[in-house]
Design an enzyme around this catalytic site. Structure first.
Site, PDB file in Angstrom:
ATOM      1  N   HIS A   1      -1.163   8.340 -12.678  1.00 58.81           N
ATOM      2  CA  HIS A   1      -0.044   7.461 -12.415  1.00 58.81           C
ATOM      3  C   HIS A   1       0.557   6.977 -13.611  1.00 58.81           C
ATOM      4  CE1 HIS A   1      -1.422   6.410  -7.786  1.00 58.81           C
ATOM      5  NE2 HIS A   1      -0.880   7.515  -8.027  1.00 58.81           N
TER       6      HIS A   1
ATOM      7  N   THR B   1       2.781   9.249  -2.893  1.00 58.04           N
ATOM      8  CA  THR B   1       2.835   7.867  -2.356  1.00 58.04           C
ATOM      9  C   THR B   1       3.832   7.338  -3.470  1.00 58.04           C
ATOM     10  OG1 THR B   1       0.467   7.723  -2.446  1.00 58.04           O
ATOM     11  CG2 THR B   1       1.614   5.463  -1.847  1.00 58.04           C
TER      12      THR B   1
ATOM     13  N   GLY C   1      -5.459   6.775   0.925  1.00 56.60           N
ATOM     14  CA  GLY C   1      -5.924   5.802   0.287  1.00 56.60           C
ATOM     15  C   GLY C   1      -7.330   5.393   0.506  1.00 56.60           C
TER      16      GLY C   1
ATOM     17  N   GLU D   1     -13.172   9.516   6.919  1.00 58.00           N
ATOM     18  CA  GLU D   1     -13.603   9.792   5.574  1.00 58.00           C
ATOM     19  C   GLU D   1     -14.945   9.135   5.517  1.00 58.00           C
ATOM     20  OE1 GLU D   1     -11.073  10.676   1.765  1.00 58.00           O
ATOM     21  OE2 GLU D   1     -10.059   9.490   3.182  1.00 58.00           O
TER      22      GLU D   1
HETATM   23  P1  IMP Z   1      -0.098  10.250  -5.262  1.00 57.26           P
HETATM   24  O1  IMP Z   1       0.201   9.826  -3.768  1.00 57.26           O
HETATM   25  O2  IMP Z   1       0.728  11.475  -5.823  1.00 57.26           O
HETATM   26  O3  IMP Z   1       0.001   9.076  -6.369  1.00 57.26           O
HETATM   27  O4  IMP Z   1      -1.662  10.861  -5.237  1.00 57.26           O
HETATM   28  C1  IMP Z   1      -2.778  10.084  -5.364  1.00 57.26           C
HETATM   29  C2  IMP Z   1      -3.024   9.157  -4.313  1.00 57.26           C
HETATM   30  O5  IMP Z   1      -3.393  10.165  -3.038  1.00 57.26           O
HETATM   31  C3  IMP Z   1      -4.182   8.298  -4.554  1.00 57.26           C
HETATM   32  O6  IMP Z   1      -4.031   7.026  -5.075  1.00 57.26           O
HETATM   33  C4  IMP Z   1      -4.826   8.109  -2.862  1.00 57.26           C
HETATM   34  O7  IMP Z   1      -4.137   6.982  -2.352  1.00 57.26           O
HETATM   35  C5  IMP Z   1      -4.508   9.192  -2.260  1.00 57.26           C
HETATM   36  N1  IMP Z   1      -5.504  10.083  -2.152  1.00 57.26           N
HETATM   37  C6  IMP Z   1      -5.894  11.259  -2.840  1.00 57.26           C
HETATM   38  N2  IMP Z   1      -6.928  11.752  -2.525  1.00 57.26           N
HETATM   39  C7  IMP Z   1      -7.623  10.972  -1.450  1.00 57.26           C
HETATM   40  C8  IMP Z   1      -8.470  11.017  -0.699  1.00 57.26           C
HETATM   41  O8  IMP Z   1      -9.667  11.927  -0.730  1.00 57.26           O
HETATM   42  N3  IMP Z   1      -8.790  10.272   0.410  1.00 57.26           N
HETATM   43  C9  IMP Z   1      -7.709   9.236   0.565  1.00 57.26           C
HETATM   44  N4  IMP Z   1      -6.711   9.135  -0.353  1.00 57.26           N
HETATM   45  C10 IMP Z   1      -6.567  10.170  -1.351  1.00 57.26           C
END
Ligand code: IMP
Ligand code: ZN
Length: 348
Positions: free
Chosen positions: A73, A106, A177, A207
């Protein structure tokens, strides 16, 4: 017959569960660091850059995994760096033989952009890349379970707004998340509103062991679920959760290496894939976070074939079957024909 690595790269594949910030490869992270430095932005990642990847022998588990995303991030906090991250990641998925990608992310407010700008930056990067890529990419907007409910509602509204504005780019909404944070029930109003507007829904489900929540999620009838680890009684589910999944046959986005590396499952051999397969529940092999788990979709297919003693023909049919579940309905026939062509060309 070509060698195994080449076969799995050449096999046209659909990727339906890829978090943008978890998908950043080491090469992309380095490029983003350089971009950051050139733009004169403060780089806070130096101290913990090496901690981004979580391997099988890592002592960190699923809950630690959520901390590593802050490293990514910090490198995607401006519109330009986010656009660059998207462009490089799309290229990597195409180079690995993906013909369709449903990218998810997100939306975040940062000092440099709002949530709406975040979504529109990714959409614009996808549209720009589509000029030279053969792979089709669409976007699923993510809600993080850690976010306050007001923010989930705000994200659902933004997803709807962008879906109306860019219907060919935005296809769905998802809940992800830390599975220990928040409750599914509280997100139902936001997800229902998005669904009512036409967005498809996928949920990270099972999960961790939480049969009550798994039942609530399955009863919501999402178009797909992610992981689905703790649904079978042998894996922390109950007879009720498993029989409901078997009845509804909701397609599962299976992420083998992610589950092994976060210790949701002890090893590949004991992964719940075999139970889903036997119960004829649709399976879509996916990467989840190819950067964090140092994997690729072709590698996930290769691992699947090796672990569960599948033939190349069965692997190709797994990919063929997966294209029925893509959220962009209008691409299904084209994807199906592409994979069938490959199957015929190789007499599989
Ligand atoms: P972003 O949504 O592009 O920022 O990707 C990272 C986000 O994806 C993390 O902050 C989590 O909220 C979510 N994420 C990634 N891998 C997992 C997982 O294995 N389980 C649940 N949420 C995940
Ligand atoms: Zn995920």
């Amino acid at each position: 017959m070509m060698d195994s690595d080449a076969f799995f790269v050449e096999l046209p594949k659909v990727e339906l569960h890829a978090h943008l910030n978890g998908s950043l490869s080491s090469a992309t992270m380095l490029e983003l660091k350089r971009f950051h430095a050139d733009s004169g932005l403060e780089d806070k990642t130096n101290a913990f850059f090496d901690e981004f990847q979580i391997g099988a022998g890592d002592t960190r588990g699923l809950s630690d995994c959520f901390q590593v995303f802050s490293i990514a991030h910090s490198l995607t906090s401006t519109p330009d760096s986010l656009a660059l991250a998207t462009r490089l990641t799309l290229q990597e998925f195409q180079d690995d033989g993906c013909c369709y990608l449903e990218l998810r992310s997100t939306p975040r407010d940062t000092p440099h952009m709002t949530k709406l700008q975040y979504i529109e930056t990714i959409i614009k990067a996808i549209r720009k890349a589509s000029v030279h890529l053969t792979m089709i990419t669409t976007l699923i907007v993510s809600i993080n379970r850690n976010q306050p409910l007001g923010e989930a509602d705000e994200i659902a509204n933004l997803a709807i707004e962008c879906f109306k504005k860019y219907p060919e780019n935005v296809v769905g909404i998802e809940l992800s998340g830390d599975p220990m944070a928040g409750t599914f029930q509280s997100f139902i109003p936001a997800l229902t509103k998005a669904r009512g507007a036409g967005l498809k829904v996928t949920l990270h489900c099972g999960e961790v062991c939480n049969p009550k929540e798994v039942l609530e999620m399955l009863k919501f009838k999402p178009e797909r679920i992610g992981h689905g680890v703790c649904i079978h009684p042998k894996y922390g589910g109950t007879d009720e959760t498993w029989s409901l999944l078997c009845k509804l046959k909701i397609p599962v986005e299976v992420c083998l290496t992610s589950n092994v590396n976060t210790k949701s499952t002890p090893d590949y051999d004991s992964h719940h894939f075999q139970y889903l397969h036997e119960a004829e529940i649709p399976i879509i092999l996916c990467t989840d976070d190819k950067g964090v788990f140092a994997t690729s979709l072709s590698r996930e297919y290769q691992i699947c074939v090796k672990t569960f003693a599948m033939t190349y023909s069965q692997a190709a049919r797994l990919s063929l079957n997966a294209c029925q579940y893509v959220f962009a309905h209008n691409t299904r026939k084209m994807l199906n024909d592409k994979i069938l062509n490959f199957i015929e060309k190789h007499s599989l």
